[in-house]
Write a protein that holds these residues in place. Structure first.
Motif, PDB file in Angstrom:
ATOM      1  N   PRO A 256      -3.656  -5.981  -5.959  1.00 31.20           N
ATOM      2  CA  PRO A 256      -4.938  -6.546  -6.406  1.00 31.20           C
ATOM      3  C   PRO A 256      -5.991  -5.448  -6.564  1.00 31.20           C
ATOM      4  O   PRO A 256      -6.066  -4.537  -5.743  1.00 31.20           O
ATOM      5  CB  PRO A 256      -5.315  -7.502  -5.268  1.00 31.20           C
ATOM      6  N   CYS A 257      -6.737  -5.554  -7.614  1.00 30.59           N
ATOM      7  CA  CYS A 257      -7.711  -4.504  -7.905  1.00 30.59           C
ATOM      8  C   CYS A 257      -8.942  -5.085  -8.589  1.00 30.59           C
ATOM      9  O   CYS A 257      -8.830  -5.970  -9.434  1.00 30.59           O
ATOM     10  CB  CYS A 257      -7.050  -3.457  -8.807  1.00 30.59           C
ATOM     11  N   ILE A 258     -10.090  -4.618  -8.170  1.00 31.37           N
ATOM     12  CA  ILE A 258     -11.315  -4.991  -8.862  1.00 31.37           C
ATOM     13  C   ILE A 258     -11.878  -3.755  -9.554  1.00 31.37           C
ATOM     14  O   ILE A 258     -12.098  -2.717  -8.926  1.00 31.37           O
ATOM     15  CB  ILE A 258     -12.370  -5.540  -7.884  1.00 31.37           C
ATOM     16  N   LEU A 259     -12.075  -3.877 -10.829  1.00 33.07           N
ATOM     17  CA  LEU A 259     -12.621  -2.778 -11.614  1.00 33.07           C
ATOM     18  C   LEU A 259     -14.138  -2.877 -11.638  1.00 33.07           C
ATOM     19  O   LEU A 259     -14.691  -3.970 -11.753  1.00 33.07           O
ATOM     20  CB  LEU A 259     -12.101  -2.858 -13.050  1.00 33.07           C
TER      21      LEU A 259
ATOM     22  N   LEU B 162     -15.034 -10.193  -3.947  1.00 33.19           N
ATOM     23  CA  LEU B 162     -14.033 -10.695  -4.874  1.00 33.19           C
ATOM     24  C   LEU B 162     -12.633 -10.250  -4.456  1.00 33.19           C
ATOM     25  O   LEU B 162     -11.697 -11.054  -4.417  1.00 33.19           O
ATOM     26  CB  LEU B 162     -14.340 -10.138  -6.269  1.00 33.19           C
ATOM     27  N   LEU B 163     -12.521  -8.980  -4.143  1.00 32.88           N
ATOM     28  CA  LEU B 163     -11.210  -8.436  -3.787  1.00 32.88           C
ATOM     29  C   LEU B 163     -10.632  -9.128  -2.566  1.00 32.88           C
ATOM     30  O   LEU B 163      -9.461  -9.520  -2.555  1.00 32.88           O
ATOM     31  CB  LEU B 163     -11.332  -6.929  -3.518  1.00 32.88           C
ATOM     32  N   THR B 164     -11.450  -9.304  -1.551  1.00 30.82           N
ATOM     33  CA  THR B 164     -10.925  -9.918  -0.338  1.00 30.82           C
ATOM     34  C   THR B 164     -10.531 -11.372  -0.590  1.00 30.82           C
ATOM     35  O   THR B 164      -9.547 -11.854  -0.028  1.00 30.82           O
ATOM     36  CB  THR B 164     -11.944  -9.847   0.807  1.00 30.82           C
ATOM     37  N   LYS B 165     -11.271 -12.040  -1.430  1.00 30.29           N
ATOM     38  CA  LYS B 165     -10.883 -13.413  -1.763  1.00 30.29           C
ATOM     39  C   LYS B 165      -9.522 -13.422  -2.449  1.00 30.29           C
ATOM     40  O   LYS B 165      -8.675 -14.258  -2.178  1.00 30.29           O
ATOM     41  CB  LYS B 165     -11.932 -14.068  -2.662  1.00 30.29           C
TER      42      LYS B 165
END
Lengths: 338, 338
Positions: free
Chosen positions: A145-148, A307-310
């Motif tokens: 999982p990755c948030i840009l 967001l990432l942790t969700k």
DNA sequence: CTGAAAGCGCTAACAA
DNA sequence: TTGTTAGCGCTTTCAG
């Protein structure tokens, strides 16, 4: 250092019991638990996250992957403020944070997946990458999982956080038009940045809305650098002396642009109105102080982490978040005097 | 993800062989090694640093422990630039870097040793801590190697990196005296900072050397904050209108001081000369631009890391390093006009 | 309520 | 040159 066995031995119980006692399981006698707690304290014991992670196959660690962590970043503080936001949010939620910095040299040696696997990060926040960076493909293919940050791409495991770049730019341009400016140029960043495209779209949108036609000769790229912006602005203003206002895709470039204008003998803001983008610290200290579009970099980091942790916890969520910007009026913009 | 066993199985060898092959041991057939390498690549294998660290009892990780990692740090960028230096040096030497941030709340929950033990950092670089912080005692008692930034304390396992604060301050004051100033005040930080004491000593030394007597009423504390400095400067200049020059223990405080002077109707630098300390980005953008003592924060971080790794590798070294400062003349200082 | 045993992924003696 | 075995410090079945 003391290990769980040391505690177990001293307490006269098994390691299992120590583990359960310290981790708050209910199936352990309160007396035993207290005894173990006391002994753990005495021995200054704290569990090895390494060992725990290995066996649990969970590290509760997120990585902040920064491409190009350089001292030059001091000028806009983008990375630092994002880092603060990530750090605070991660801390609140009990995640460890590792900072992974790469550059083109390091990227030759290690793939994105390797970097993540080695350190067993559960998720990644990616900042500072260009749209033509090979890592970007890897990110999309990878199932980590990755948030840009500031790259609006989504996939199953990838989301993004950005600000309303188009809207911000449009606001800036409308502000200039409202001040009576007609010949408004733009100093953009570079075409490998999504934000540049968006801000250009906003610039065009603002002009269109106000009934001013778009002139492509009025748009130049300053590579997000102060010096380049200074250079490009000099050329631009020489070639097009009719320009009375400038929208810059970053405050730093606005600094360069203002210097260029001054060197050309222009008075600011009377001869040239300038709007920047970012609201960096400098913008309120320069003279004239800079009107700009504020974006909250701290919140960018904070929201990215949320967001990432969700995502990590399997919650069903929108995989993107667009933050609003705010226009800040300072001294660098004024009515058109021509 | 692929583990060493997956590679071993596919290559038809034991895990030991894979381990040795990939780690460059000589006692392995080159053909086997090549085969293993190819398979590892195919499987996108990279060894788990977790597992490796656990068994080797070595993490090759250093921690940058920052007390008070806050967005306000954007203004002077101290932490960020130190971080860049640490990151670059650690990267070069093959050390992993973990960022550990604490605050007084977190410190209640976890001791310094716990923080370090949990994450198994081999050494620590400590930044942003006050001299009355309880962690400092722990650091000195702990046997985890640690380099303090800007706190000149040494022990078996503890060293430090700092700049020549006294010398820098003295240079600043001498510069002011040489411009004809006699009534030179100082806006200092706070007494819990070693650098403040040193800079005060330098201020006193400078005056003494030039034959000007020290007046303790001319020294106030601005807590390293812009606002406090503004407030204190206002009070000071009202009370002592004879003051014509100011030495500030930080550029940020100098910004506050200059604002105070302006609000009091003073012209800068004609009515008041100001020297700052740090050479932050802002200092060259303010008006007037700020004369200051430059200290290289990046190098502070870099040298701290160099020192720490030498300590870790058992090299016999001086456990401290004092970096030189440089005086930078800008617009905020001029001859005494009274 | 507690303990014995297995195993996470890896490296390191020690044999073969 | 390679494999077998043990074990790093921890959590987690599964029995008792």
């Amino acid at each position: 250092m003391a290990t769980i066995r040391d505690v177990a031995k001293k307490a006269g119980v098994s390691v299992t019991t120590v583990s359960r006692a310290l981790n708050g399981y209910s199936d352990v006698n309160e007396k035993t638990r207290e005894k173990i707690k006391v002994i753990a304290q005495e021995l200054n014991y704290s569990p090895s996250l390494l060992a725990r992670s290995l066996v649990m196959k969970k590290t509760k660690t997120i990585g902040l992957l920064v491409s190009g962590l350089r001292i030059e970043g001091s000028k806009d503080n983008f990375t630092f403020e994002v880092l603060c936001g990530v750090n605070d949010c991660a801390g609140e939620l009990g995640y460890e944070l590792v900072l992974i910095s790469t550059d083109s040299k390091k990227q030759q040696e290690k793939t994105y997946n390797q970097l993540c696997n080695e350190r067993k990060v559960e998720g990644v926040i990616l900042q500072g990458i260009k749209t033509d960076d090979p890592y970007l493909d890897e990110v999309l293919k990878s199932d980590i999982p990755c948030i840009l940050i500031d790259i609006p791409i989504e996939s199953d495991s990838v989301g993004y956080v950005t600000t309303d770049n188009k809207g911000g730019a449009q606001t800036a341009v409308e502000h200039l038009v409202d001040l009576g400016h007609k010949n408004i140029a733009m100093i953009n960043g570079h075409s490998q940045a999504f934000v540049s495209r968006e801000r250009l779209a906003g610039y065009q949108g603002g002009l269109k809305k106000k009934g001013i036609s778009y002139n492509e000769n009025y748009v130049v790229n300053g590579a997000f650098l102060e010096e380049s912006a200074e250079l490009e602005t000099t050329k631009l203003l020489r070639k097009h002396p009719e320009i009375t206002a400038l929208f810059c895709a970053s405050d730093l470039m606005a600094m360069g642009a203002m210097r260029a204008a001054k060197k050309l003998g222009k008075k600011l803001p009377e001869d040239l109105s300038v709007v920047g983008y970012d609201n960096i610290i400098l913008s309120s200290y320069s003279s004239p102080s800079l009107s700009t579009i504020a974006q909250d970099r701290y919140r960018l980091g904070f929201e990215a982490t949320t967001l990432l942790t969700k995502l990590l916890e399997g919650k069903e969520v929108e995989k993107n978040k667009v933050l609003q910007t705010a226009f800040i009026k300072r001294e660098s913009t004024t009515e058109n005097h021509r």
